[in-house]
Design an enzyme around this catalytic site. Structure first.
Site, PDB file in Angstrom:
ATOM      1  N   TYR A 172      25.035 -43.181 -34.192  1.00  0.00           N
ATOM      2  CA  TYR A 172      26.321 -43.858 -34.008  1.00  0.00           C
ATOM      3  C   TYR A 172      26.792 -43.808 -32.556  1.00  0.00           C
ATOM      4  O   TYR A 172      27.395 -44.757 -32.063  1.00  0.00           O
ATOM      5  CB  TYR A 172      27.373 -43.238 -34.928  1.00  0.00           C
ATOM      6  N   GLU A 179      33.064 -41.730 -41.355  1.00  0.00           N
ATOM      7  CA  GLU A 179      32.973 -40.269 -41.323  1.00  0.00           C
ATOM      8  C   GLU A 179      31.513 -39.866 -41.366  1.00  0.00           C
ATOM      9  O   GLU A 179      30.706 -40.536 -42.012  1.00  0.00           O
ATOM     10  CB  GLU A 179      33.676 -39.635 -42.535  1.00  0.00           C
TER      11      GLU A 179
HETATM   12  C1  COA Z   1      21.124 -42.413 -39.574  1.00  0.00           C
HETATM   13  C2  COA Z   1      20.026 -43.385 -39.994  1.00  0.00           C
HETATM   14  C3  COA Z   1      20.646 -44.511 -40.796  1.00  0.00           C
HETATM   15  C4  COA Z   1      19.368 -43.974 -38.740  1.00  0.00           C
HETATM   16  O1  COA Z   1      18.472 -45.009 -39.142  1.00  0.00           O
HETATM   17  P1  COA Z   1      17.112 -45.283 -38.323  1.00  0.00           P
HETATM   18  O2  COA Z   1      16.577 -46.594 -38.804  1.00  0.00           O
HETATM   19  O3  COA Z   1      16.210 -44.135 -38.425  1.00  0.00           O
HETATM   20  O4  COA Z   1      17.681 -45.418 -36.843  1.00  0.00           O
HETATM   21  P2  COA Z   1      16.994 -46.122 -35.570  1.00  0.00           P
HETATM   22  O5  COA Z   1      15.509 -46.053 -35.708  1.00  0.00           O
HETATM   23  O6  COA Z   1      17.615 -47.448 -35.397  1.00  0.00           O
HETATM   24  O7  COA Z   1      17.435 -45.115 -34.391  1.00  0.00           O
HETATM   25  C5  COA Z   1      18.421 -45.475 -33.439  1.00  0.00           C
HETATM   26  C6  COA Z   1      18.827 -44.257 -32.637  1.00  0.00           C
HETATM   27  O8  COA Z   1      19.422 -43.279 -33.501  1.00  0.00           O
HETATM   28  C7  COA Z   1      19.111 -41.957 -33.023  1.00  0.00           C
HETATM   29  N1  COA Z   1      18.286 -41.265 -34.014  1.00  0.00           N
HETATM   30  C8  COA Z   1      17.750 -41.804 -35.135  1.00  0.00           C
HETATM   31  N2  COA Z   1      17.073 -40.841 -35.819  1.00  0.00           N
HETATM   32  C9  COA Z   1      17.198 -39.706 -35.105  1.00  0.00           C
HETATM   33  C10 COA Z   1      16.727 -38.361 -35.297  1.00  0.00           C
HETATM   34  N3  COA Z   1      15.988 -37.997 -36.382  1.00  0.00           N
HETATM   35  N4  COA Z   1      17.055 -37.432 -34.380  1.00  0.00           N
HETATM   36  C11 COA Z   1      17.803 -37.756 -33.308  1.00  0.00           C
HETATM   37  N5  COA Z   1      18.269 -39.008 -33.055  1.00  0.00           N
HETATM   38  C12 COA Z   1      17.974 -39.959 -33.966  1.00  0.00           C
HETATM   39  C13 COA Z   1      18.300 -42.144 -31.753  1.00  0.00           C
HETATM   40  O9  COA Z   1      19.219 -42.161 -30.664  1.00  0.00           O
HETATM   41  C14 COA Z   1      17.699 -43.526 -31.956  1.00  0.00           C
HETATM   42  O10 COA Z   1      17.375 -44.175 -30.755  1.00  0.00           O
HETATM   43  P3  COA Z   1      15.893 -44.004 -30.124  1.00  0.00           P
HETATM   44  O11 COA Z   1      14.938 -44.478 -31.175  1.00  0.00           O
HETATM   45  O12 COA Z   1      15.939 -44.882 -28.915  1.00  0.00           O
HETATM   46  O13 COA Z   1      15.744 -42.545 -29.825  1.00  0.00           O
HETATM   47  C15 COA Z   1      18.917 -42.675 -40.820  1.00  0.00           C
HETATM   48  O14 COA Z   1      18.504 -41.501 -40.105  1.00  0.00           O
HETATM   49  C16 COA Z   1      19.342 -42.248 -42.223  1.00  0.00           C
HETATM   50  O15 COA Z   1      19.252 -43.026 -43.161  1.00  0.00           O
HETATM   51  N6  COA Z   1      19.781 -40.982 -42.365  1.00  0.00           N
HETATM   52  C17 COA Z   1      20.153 -40.442 -43.697  1.00  0.00           C
HETATM   53  C18 COA Z   1      21.446 -41.039 -44.187  1.00  0.00           C
HETATM   54  C19 COA Z   1      22.575 -40.796 -43.213  1.00  0.00           C
HETATM   55  O16 COA Z   1      22.722 -39.724 -42.646  1.00  0.00           O
HETATM   56  N7  COA Z   1      23.428 -41.838 -43.071  1.00  0.00           N
HETATM   57  C20 COA Z   1      24.586 -41.771 -42.218  1.00  0.00           C
HETATM   58  C21 COA Z   1      25.735 -41.236 -42.996  1.00  0.00           C
HETATM   59  S1  COA Z   1      27.245 -41.317 -42.047  1.00  0.00           S
END
Ligand code: COA
Length: 179
Positions: A139, A127
């Site tokens: 995702y 979710e």
């Molecule tokens: C979601 C989360 C885990 C992603 O981790 P991350 O290490 O930053 O992700 P990545 O660097 O591997 O990014 C992969 C892709 O995700 C998307 N993405 C990541 N951050 C993004 C942002 N701020 N805005 C838009 N797209 C984003 C992009 O498509 C990205 O691909 P790209 O780099 O080619 O554009 C991180 O933002 C996080 O910890 N968020 C807070 C907690 C959270 O929301 N967890 C999910 C709960 S369901």
């Protein structure tokens, strides 16, 4: 809480050869839990508590946790998931704000999907807050698709949850699961 993982696949080495600046590793006891709680606090308005994780970790046949490590940070991110028969249920996943946008989350999820598949999972679900655009894109890039809405699922603030599923046919053109 017991210090180490008990599931056999946690003890199976998986190559991190392509990963220069981080490693994805199995949960390894109390020091990892401190790090996970710090990532939780930095990432969520309703973070899981130590007691919640300690309860989860009592059932290691279902509850699995992988962490992202860097040379300077023991836990830069983590994913807690259940393996339920042939399904991966992602419960929590986060990366510390200062490490986001470097591909760490993607590496972590690839490993989760790989390990889940090795344990017999064919599909994955989670979710996500409807307003969490970064996570939704994250995702989506991994082959997850929104299939339903759970109204008012979240608190603080109250918000709908999107239910995402990653089916085998969705996974076809997304990031390969092998490392
Ligand atoms: C979601 C989360 C885990 C992603 O981790 P991350 O290490 O930053 O992700 P990545 O660097 O591997 O990014 C992969 C892709 O995700 C998307 N993405 C990541 N951050 C993004 C942002 N701020 N805005 C838009 N797209 C984003 C992009 O498509 C990205 O691909 P790209 O780099 O080619 O554009 C991180 O933002 C996080 O910890 N968020 C807070 C907690 C959270 O929301 N967890 C999910 C709960 S369901």
């Amino acid at each position: 809480m017991s210090a180490g993982p008990t599931s056999s696949w946690f003890e199976t080495p998986v190559s991190n050869a392509e990963v220069a600046d981080c490693r994805v590793e199995p949960f390894d006891g109390a020091a990892d839990l401190d790090g996970i709680l710090a990532v939780e606090a930095a990432s969520f308005t309703n973070p899981w508590t130590r007691a919640m994780y300690e309860w989860e970790l009592q059932n290691r046949s279902v509850c699995h946790i992988l962490v992202v490590r860097t040379p300077e940070c023991r836990v830069a991110g983590f994913c807690a998931f259940w393996l339920v028969v042939d399904e991966i249920h992602i419960n929590n996943l986060a990366v510390l704000p200062e490490y986001r946008g470097r591909g760490f989350g993607t590496r972590l999820m690839r490993r989760v999907l790989t390990e889940g598949r090795r344990l017999g999972a064919t599909r994955s679900t989670l979710e996500v807050r409807a307003s969490n655009e970064p996570a939704r894109r994250f995702y989506e890039g991994l082959g997850f698709r929104a299939t339903a809405v759970r109204k008012h699922y979240y608190t603080n603030p109250v918000e709908d949850a999107l239910i995402l599923w990653r089916e085998p046919e969705h996974a076809a053109n997304t990031i390969p699961e092998t490392e």
